[in-house]
Design a protein around this motif. Structure first.
Motif, PDB file in Angstrom:
ATOM      1  N   ARG A  18       0.826  -1.205   0.000  1.00 24.23           N
ATOM      2  CA  ARG A  18       0.000   0.000   0.000  1.00 24.23           C
ATOM      3  C   ARG A  18       0.864   1.260   0.000  1.00 24.23           C
ATOM      4  O   ARG A  18       0.539   2.261  -0.637  1.00 24.23           O
ATOM      5  CB  ARG A  18      -0.917  -0.002   1.233  1.00 24.23           C
ATOM      6  CG  ARG A  18      -1.792   1.241   1.337  1.00 24.23           C
ATOM      7  CD  ARG A  18      -2.670   1.178   2.562  1.00 24.23           C
ATOM      8  NE  ARG A  18      -3.694   0.151   2.416  1.00 24.23           N
ATOM      9  CZ  ARG A  18      -4.865   0.361   1.840  1.00 24.23           C
ATOM     10  NH1 ARG A  18      -5.136   1.539   1.311  1.00 24.23           N
ATOM     11  NH2 ARG A  18      -5.760  -0.598   1.762  1.00 24.23           N
ATOM     12  N   GLU A  19       1.991   1.253   0.743  1.00 24.09           N
ATOM     13  CA  GLU A  19       2.807   2.457   0.852  1.00 24.09           C
ATOM     14  C   GLU A  19       3.417   2.854  -0.493  1.00 24.09           C
ATOM     15  O   GLU A  19       3.598   4.022  -0.787  1.00 24.09           O
ATOM     16  CB  GLU A  19       3.929   2.241   1.886  1.00 24.09           C
ATOM     17  CG  GLU A  19       3.433   1.994   3.303  1.00 24.09           C
ATOM     18  CD  GLU A  19       2.973   0.558   3.522  1.00 24.09           C
ATOM     19  OE1 GLU A  19       3.228  -0.281   2.621  1.00 24.09           O
ATOM     20  OE2 GLU A  19       2.352   0.292   4.555  1.00 24.09           O
ATOM     21  N   GLU A  20       3.746   1.859  -1.303  1.00 28.95           N
ATOM     22  CA  GLU A  20       4.394   2.142  -2.587  1.00 28.95           C
ATOM     23  C   GLU A  20       3.944   1.121  -3.631  1.00 28.95           C
ATOM     24  O   GLU A  20       4.689   0.203  -3.976  1.00 28.95           O
ATOM     25  CB  GLU A  20       5.910   2.103  -2.437  1.00 28.95           C
ATOM     26  CG  GLU A  20       6.666   2.619  -3.656  1.00 28.95           C
ATOM     27  CD  GLU A  20       8.167   2.558  -3.440  1.00 28.95           C
ATOM     28  OE1 GLU A  20       8.885   2.747  -4.429  1.00 28.95           O
ATOM     29  OE2 GLU A  20       8.600   2.318  -2.302  1.00 28.95           O
ATOM     30  N   ILE A  44      -0.714   8.997  -9.768  1.00 23.49           N
ATOM     31  CA  ILE A  44      -1.325   8.589  -8.496  1.00 23.49           C
ATOM     32  C   ILE A  44      -1.802   7.141  -8.659  1.00 23.49           C
ATOM     33  O   ILE A  44      -2.921   6.886  -9.107  1.00 23.49           O
ATOM     34  CB  ILE A  44      -2.517   9.493  -8.120  1.00 23.49           C
ATOM     35  CG1 ILE A  44      -2.110  10.963  -8.136  1.00 23.49           C
ATOM     36  CG2 ILE A  44      -3.070   9.117  -6.741  1.00 23.49           C
ATOM     37  CD1 ILE A  44      -3.286  11.925  -7.950  1.00 23.49           C
ATOM     38  N   LEU A  46      -3.493   4.201  -7.367  1.00 24.59           N
ATOM     39  CA  LEU A  46      -4.374   3.783  -6.268  1.00 24.59           C
ATOM     40  C   LEU A  46      -4.179   2.299  -5.977  1.00 24.59           C
ATOM     41  O   LEU A  46      -3.838   1.521  -6.859  1.00 24.59           O
ATOM     42  CB  LEU A  46      -5.835   4.058  -6.629  1.00 24.59           C
ATOM     43  CG  LEU A  46      -6.195   5.494  -7.011  1.00 24.59           C
ATOM     44  CD1 LEU A  46      -7.665   5.579  -7.411  1.00 24.59           C
ATOM     45  CD2 LEU A  46      -5.896   6.460  -5.870  1.00 24.59           C
ATOM     46  N   TYR A  47      -4.439   1.919  -4.726  1.00 24.11           N
ATOM     47  CA  TYR A  47      -4.297   0.510  -4.362  1.00 24.11           C
ATOM     48  C   TYR A  47      -5.425   0.082  -3.424  1.00 24.11           C
ATOM     49  O   TYR A  47      -5.684   0.730  -2.411  1.00 24.11           O
ATOM     50  CB  TYR A  47      -2.947   0.260  -3.691  1.00 24.11           C
ATOM     51  CG  TYR A  47      -2.753  -1.191  -3.284  1.00 24.11           C
ATOM     52  CD1 TYR A  47      -2.740  -2.185  -4.246  1.00 24.11           C
ATOM     53  CD2 TYR A  47      -2.613  -1.542  -1.953  1.00 24.11           C
ATOM     54  CE1 TYR A  47      -2.581  -3.511  -3.892  1.00 24.11           C
ATOM     55  CE2 TYR A  47      -2.450  -2.867  -1.585  1.00 24.11           C
ATOM     56  CZ  TYR A  47      -2.430  -3.855  -2.559  1.00 24.11           C
ATOM     57  OH  TYR A  47      -2.292  -5.160  -2.202  1.00 24.11           O
ATOM     58  N   TRP A  48      -6.088  -1.008  -3.778  1.00 24.70           N
ATOM     59  CA  TRP A  48      -7.162  -1.555  -2.940  1.00 24.70           C
ATOM     60  C   TRP A  48      -7.032  -3.064  -2.751  1.00 24.70           C
ATOM     61  O   TRP A  48      -7.878  -3.701  -2.112  1.00 24.70           O
ATOM     62  CB  TRP A  48      -8.530  -1.252  -3.578  1.00 24.70           C
ATOM     63  CG  TRP A  48      -8.680  -1.771  -4.984  1.00 24.70           C
ATOM     64  CD1 TRP A  48      -8.347  -1.129  -6.130  1.00 24.70           C
ATOM     65  CD2 TRP A  48      -9.179  -3.054  -5.393  1.00 24.70           C
ATOM     66  NE1 TRP A  48      -8.606  -1.911  -7.224  1.00 24.70           N
ATOM     67  CE2 TRP A  48      -9.120  -3.110  -6.807  1.00 24.70           C
ATOM     68  CE3 TRP A  48      -9.672  -4.151  -4.698  1.00 24.70           C
ATOM     69  CZ2 TRP A  48      -9.532  -4.218  -7.530  1.00 24.70           C
ATOM     70  CZ3 TRP A  48     -10.080  -5.260  -5.426  1.00 24.70           C
ATOM     71  CH2 TRP A  48     -10.009  -5.292  -6.817  1.00 24.70           C
ATOM     72  N   LEU A 106      -9.910   4.125  -1.136  1.00 23.50           N
ATOM     73  CA  LEU A 106      -9.654   4.925  -2.328  1.00 23.50           C
ATOM     74  C   LEU A 106      -9.875   6.410  -2.065  1.00 23.50           C
ATOM     75  O   LEU A 106      -9.160   7.264  -2.603  1.00 23.50           O
ATOM     76  CB  LEU A 106     -10.536   4.455  -3.477  1.00 23.50           C
ATOM     77  CG  LEU A 106     -10.261   3.033  -3.986  1.00 23.50           C
ATOM     78  CD1 LEU A 106     -11.211   2.683  -5.125  1.00 23.50           C
ATOM     79  CD2 LEU A 106      -8.811   2.876  -4.443  1.00 23.50           C
ATOM     80  N   GLN A 109      -6.720   7.892  -0.524  1.00 26.14           N
ATOM     81  CA  GLN A 109      -5.627   8.001  -1.495  1.00 26.14           C
ATOM     82  C   GLN A 109      -5.888   9.087  -2.534  1.00 26.14           C
ATOM     83  O   GLN A 109      -4.966   9.820  -2.927  1.00 26.14           O
ATOM     84  CB  GLN A 109      -5.421   6.653  -2.174  1.00 26.14           C
ATOM     85  CG  GLN A 109      -4.975   5.542  -1.229  1.00 26.14           C
ATOM     86  CD  GLN A 109      -4.991   4.187  -1.906  1.00 26.14           C
ATOM     87  OE1 GLN A 109      -4.312   3.967  -2.910  1.00 26.14           O
ATOM     88  NE2 GLN A 109      -5.774   3.265  -1.386  1.00 26.14           N
ATOM     89  N   GLN A 112      -5.512  12.546  -0.886  1.00 27.36           N
ATOM     90  CA  GLN A 112      -4.100  12.838  -0.662  1.00 27.36           C
ATOM     91  C   GLN A 112      -3.385  13.144  -1.978  1.00 27.36           C
ATOM     92  O   GLN A 112      -2.571  14.064  -2.050  1.00 27.36           O
ATOM     93  CB  GLN A 112      -3.427  11.662   0.043  1.00 27.36           C
ATOM     94  CG  GLN A 112      -3.849  11.487   1.494  1.00 27.36           C
ATOM     95  CD  GLN A 112      -3.237  10.246   2.140  1.00 27.36           C
ATOM     96  OE1 GLN A 112      -2.708   9.360   1.454  1.00 27.36           O
ATOM     97  NE2 GLN A 112      -3.310  10.162   3.458  1.00 27.36           N
ATOM     98  N   GLY A 113      -3.690  12.373  -3.014  1.00 20.35           N
ATOM     99  CA  GLY A 113      -3.030  12.564  -4.297  1.00 20.35           C
ATOM    100  C   GLY A 113      -3.379  13.875  -4.960  1.00 20.35           C
ATOM    101  O   GLY A 113      -2.545  14.459  -5.675  1.00 20.35           O
TER     102      GLY A 113
END
Length: 327
Positions: A18-20, A44, A46-48, A106, A109, A112-113
């Protein structure tokens, strides 16, 4: 200088950090190399993919116990990993509880993005496979309008990030291009009970009633977004590039299907289906393209190929340059 934000979202069976998140690393690298220093890009990814892990572990603890028949089944590793990750990710998103957790992840993220985005900046969506369904569902489906359900506030917060979408259509960043890879979005046409075949079965429904019944239908909100964007003084057709590999069974064409879902869409959106160029080895399989052999040998590889495709990167860069010149 305006910033071009590129929002990536992955499909099923993606287990990353998740961090990268690294699933889009190759594609982002191609884009950066091709576009040079003349543009200010901010990807950006995204990760889920980790939201469903606990639910999958709970399922396995119930089926793989010592007294059951699990140990008699073949392909246990494939069932537990590839199949569960593919089908589990899709099924769990549709559920209210896990789906709302994905929406919340999401939202954090995306906010933040885009926290530094200004009104003059531009947004490009790049979606892969089931990620297309997830993002389009959050942005356009009526099921998130219910104020009593988990995920409502997060879905509305995501929509506020997009210029032209309610609940605050005058806020957010301007969407200037869409790129769908291995997209099952054509399946949404089956949910359109306003213009689809189901309307013949329920002719007594008004268009408004039909839209309320179809909680997963994306077409009314998509129509609203396109209409709002087209009213801008500097409006141009929204480029939508849909990438398909011939050996990818998940990828579906959108031209001309998508135009049939929303009245007037052809005036405001430019859909273009782009077929991946075959490698030499893949071209050797073309005589067998009507058999199951290419899908078995190359289906999975073809489905993931877009994320390392120079051809896809070239088209994304082209739309970035074109939309920047129009601004």
């Amino acid at each position: 200088m305006a910033t071009d934000y590129i929002l990536f979202i992955h499909g099923v069976n993606t287990r990353d950090r998740r961090e990268e998140p690294t699933y889009a690393k190759q594609l982002i690298g191609h884009i950066n190399r091709l576009i040079g220093d003349s543009y200010n890009l901010k990807p950006i990814p995204l990760y889920w993919g980790d939201v469903n892990i606990q639910s999958e572990q709970d399922l396995m603890s119930k089926v793989a116990h010592a007294d059951g028949c699990w140990h008699q089944l073949w392909f246990k590793n494939t069932r537990q990993n590839a199949i569960l990750h593919f089908m589990g990710d899709a099924a769990l998103y549709i559920s209210r509880s896990v789906g709302s957790k994905i929406v919340e992840a999401l939202r954090i993220q995306i906010e933040q993005g885009l926290e530094s985005a200004s009104k003059g900046d531009r947004l490009h969506l790049v979606t892969h496979s089931w990620g297309t369904f997830i993002l389009f569902d959050i942005l356009f489906a009526a099921r998130w309008n219910d104020t009593t359900i988990p995920g409502h506030e997060s879905a509305m917060a995501i929509r506020r990030c997009f210029d032209g979408l309610e609940p605050n259509p005058e806020e957010g960043i301007r969407l200037v291009s869409i790129h769908t890879m291995a997209s099952p979005i054509a399946i949404f046409s089956l949910l359109d009970i306003v213009k689809g075949e189901n309307q013949a079965l329920m002719p007594e429904l008004t268009e408004n009633q039909a839209e309320q019944r179809a909680s997963h239908d994306i077409t009314p909100k998509l129509k609203q977004l396109v209409a709002n964007l087209s009213q801008k003084e500097d409006s141009n057709k929204l480029p939508w590039r849909n990438y398909l590999h011939p050996a990818d069974p998940v990828a579906w064409p959108l031209d001309p299907l998508i135009y049939s879902l929303v009245d007037g869409l052809k005036q405001d959106i430019e859909i273009k289906d782009i077929i991946s160029k075959l490698t030499f080895v893949e071209s050797l399989m073309q005589p067998f393209s009507h058999t199951a052999l290419p899908m078995l040998l190359y289906g999975g590889q073809a489905h993931d190929s877009y994320l390392d495709s120079v051809q896809v990167a070239q088209e994304i860069v082209l739309t970035i340059q074109q939309t920047a010149n129009r601004a």
